[in-house]
Design an enzyme around this catalytic site. Sequence first.
Site, PDB file in Angstrom:
ATOM      1  N   HIS A 101       0.888  -1.175   0.000  1.00  0.00           N
ATOM      2  CA  HIS A 101       0.000   0.000   0.000  1.00  0.00           C
ATOM      3  C   HIS A 101       0.924   1.223   0.000  1.00  0.00           C
ATOM      4  O   HIS A 101       1.985   1.196   0.644  1.00  0.00           O
ATOM      5  CB  HIS A 101      -0.833   0.128   1.274  1.00  0.00           C
ATOM      6  CG  HIS A 101      -1.754  -1.003   1.586  1.00  0.00           C
ATOM      7  ND1 HIS A 101      -1.357  -2.118   2.260  1.00  0.00           N
ATOM      8  CD2 HIS A 101      -3.076  -1.158   1.353  1.00  0.00           C
ATOM      9  CE1 HIS A 101      -2.392  -2.923   2.431  1.00  0.00           C
ATOM     10  NE2 HIS A 101      -3.455  -2.374   1.880  1.00  0.00           N
ATOM     11  N   ASP A 104       2.214   2.087   3.402  1.00  0.00           N
ATOM     12  CA  ASP A 104       3.138   1.151   4.078  1.00  0.00           C
ATOM     13  C   ASP A 104       4.568   1.576   3.843  1.00  0.00           C
ATOM     14  O   ASP A 104       5.431   1.414   4.692  1.00  0.00           O
ATOM     15  CB  ASP A 104       3.077  -0.280   3.492  1.00  0.00           C
ATOM     16  CG  ASP A 104       1.708  -0.858   3.457  1.00  0.00           C
ATOM     17  OD1 ASP A 104       0.892  -0.490   4.304  1.00  0.00           O
ATOM     18  OD2 ASP A 104       1.462  -1.706   2.573  1.00  0.00           O
ATOM     19  N   GLU A 232     -10.876  -7.015  -4.342  1.00  0.00           N
ATOM     20  CA  GLU A 232     -10.642  -8.059  -3.328  1.00  0.00           C
ATOM     21  C   GLU A 232     -11.839  -8.177  -2.396  1.00  0.00           C
ATOM     22  O   GLU A 232     -12.103  -7.278  -1.599  1.00  0.00           O
ATOM     23  CB  GLU A 232      -9.367  -7.716  -2.536  1.00  0.00           C
ATOM     24  CG  GLU A 232      -9.029  -8.764  -1.496  1.00  0.00           C
ATOM     25  CD  GLU A 232      -7.719  -8.458  -0.757  1.00  0.00           C
ATOM     26  OE1 GLU A 232      -6.777  -7.939  -1.386  1.00  0.00           O
ATOM     27  OE2 GLU A 232      -7.662  -8.740   0.447  1.00  0.00           O
ATOM     28  N   ASP A 296      -4.618 -13.881  -2.268  1.00  0.00           N
ATOM     29  CA  ASP A 296      -3.951 -13.493  -1.031  1.00  0.00           C
ATOM     30  C   ASP A 296      -3.942 -14.743  -0.170  1.00  0.00           C
ATOM     31  O   ASP A 296      -4.976 -15.160   0.368  1.00  0.00           O
ATOM     32  CB  ASP A 296      -4.692 -12.337  -0.347  1.00  0.00           C
ATOM     33  CG  ASP A 296      -4.243 -10.981  -0.869  1.00  0.00           C
ATOM     34  OD1 ASP A 296      -3.427 -10.953  -1.817  1.00  0.00           O
ATOM     35  OD2 ASP A 296      -4.700  -9.953  -0.332  1.00  0.00           O
ATOM     36  N   ASP A 307     -10.255 -11.853  10.954  1.00  0.00           N
ATOM     37  CA  ASP A 307      -9.250 -11.987   9.906  1.00  0.00           C
ATOM     38  C   ASP A 307      -7.876 -12.088  10.560  1.00  0.00           C
ATOM     39  O   ASP A 307      -7.171 -11.101  10.691  1.00  0.00           O
ATOM     40  CB  ASP A 307      -9.349 -10.725   9.016  1.00  0.00           C
ATOM     41  CG  ASP A 307      -8.664 -10.885   7.682  1.00  0.00           C
ATOM     42  OD1 ASP A 307      -8.325 -12.016   7.308  1.00  0.00           O
ATOM     43  OD2 ASP A 307      -8.462  -9.865   7.002  1.00  0.00           O
ATOM     44  N   ASP A 339      -0.592 -12.498   2.121  1.00  0.00           N
ATOM     45  CA  ASP A 339      -1.210 -11.469   2.954  1.00  0.00           C
ATOM     46  C   ASP A 339      -1.391 -12.097   4.341  1.00  0.00           C
ATOM     47  O   ASP A 339      -2.504 -12.426   4.762  1.00  0.00           O
ATOM     48  CB  ASP A 339      -2.549 -11.027   2.344  1.00  0.00           C
ATOM     49  CG  ASP A 339      -3.049  -9.750   2.973  1.00  0.00           C
ATOM     50  OD1 ASP A 339      -2.429  -9.316   3.964  1.00  0.00           O
ATOM     51  OD2 ASP A 339      -4.045  -9.179   2.491  1.00  0.00           O
TER      52      ASP A 339
END
Length: 437
Positions: A101, A104, A232, A296, A307, A339
């Site tokens: 991202h 990030d 996604e 992912d 998650d 991920d």
Amino acid sequence: MSEAFPKISKVQYEGAKSKNPLAFKHYNADEVVEGKTMRDHLRFSVVYWHTFRGRGADMFGGPTVFRPWDDNSDSVENAQKRVRVAFEFIEKLGAPFYAFHDRDVAPEGATLTDTNKNLDAVAKVLKEEQKRTGIGLLWGTACLFVHPRFAHGAATSCNADVFAYAAAQVKKALEVTHDLGGEGYVFWGGREGYSTLLNTNMKRELDHLAKFLHMAVEHKKKIGFKGQFYIEPKPKEPTKHQYDSDAAACLNFLREYGLKDHLKLNLETNHATLAGHSMQHELEVAAAADALGSIDANTGDALLGWDTDQFPTDIYLTTQCMLSILNAGGLKTGGVNFDAKVRRESFEVDDLFYAHIGGMDAFARGLKIAAAIRKDGRLAEFVKARYSSWDRDIGQDIELGRANFETLEKYMLKKGDVAPNTSGRQEFLENLINEFI
Ligand code: XLS
Ligand code: NI
Ligand code: NI
């Protein structure tokens, strides 16, 4: 700059008998499976956010992860230093791709102009390191969910200024992704959903989300970015209901708004299970719509309802994933993107290596097992035979559009009753799969 992982050299394939925790037992990049190297089948990718920004904090406690190379400041210098470390890690691991991202990799500045400048300064180092190592960008994306301005969402915010800000941010993220030769770009609807319907105009929000994606498609064309767009799915978290709930909901949204040709799906295991589906279900839904793009790779915990983004180690899961992926013709622009994050308790640097090596080995095994099941052929033959009534006579007439209610009534009145059904053989097939595991 000195090495961040001086005690760890390039991770090698040592074969199934190796007891070396820092070696691959199954992932042998150059080994050919079904006519393609494992490297090209799996297209492994390391995520920047969990692996280089994850600090182990949870709702009950602060960070447990303190990396020796990271001063945890928001300086551009620290961000640039982190890039060098990230590439040392990815290179030693031998993964061909990474994903990030915008936020990030580079810190937010006081204004959008400053923020963009920070991103450019770090992207310059990303580019250098990509060139030095040959590691590619699988996909880029924009973080449209952490900053308080996105409290009500980004493209679906009630505040038009937030939509505009998000558009400017995605425009920049697309341009950076393009400049870094990214093979794709992901839209995950960070806070595109609602917490209560009492304050929500759902139709308006969905219209806005579609408008946003159309603008992204338009800008992609304008800058000549040839990478694949992905959406996604995730059903909830952070919002109670995320609009991109699952593969079927995403496909319906894309079709309704004329976006189907422009986006494929990036499917995540833990999102599938949060939606009450298996990962294989999501893969099959996407494949049936010719929209299987990328995955992912992670897994949830059966006893935790959120998650948790754990590294995938379950061979049964990776076998199912690879069976569906191979049956669909394999990954093209997409990859197996981890991920996934190490547990809060796994705060040492070595844990990052163990986690990725384990995930890569689990997928390599899944690939080999799936290929063996396909070579054996009994599973596919069973499924083919199960539908054989559709390959002839009345079944063929129906499929080819040569039948209607009247001709079918005539057929059945003459025949009297249907041909007997045969067993679905679920247990037999489950045993068959276990022969290969
Ligand atoms: C969060 C998502 C996110 C996307 C990229 O649950 O998985 O990490 O993959 O924005
Ligand atoms: Ni994800
Ligand atoms: Ni996720």
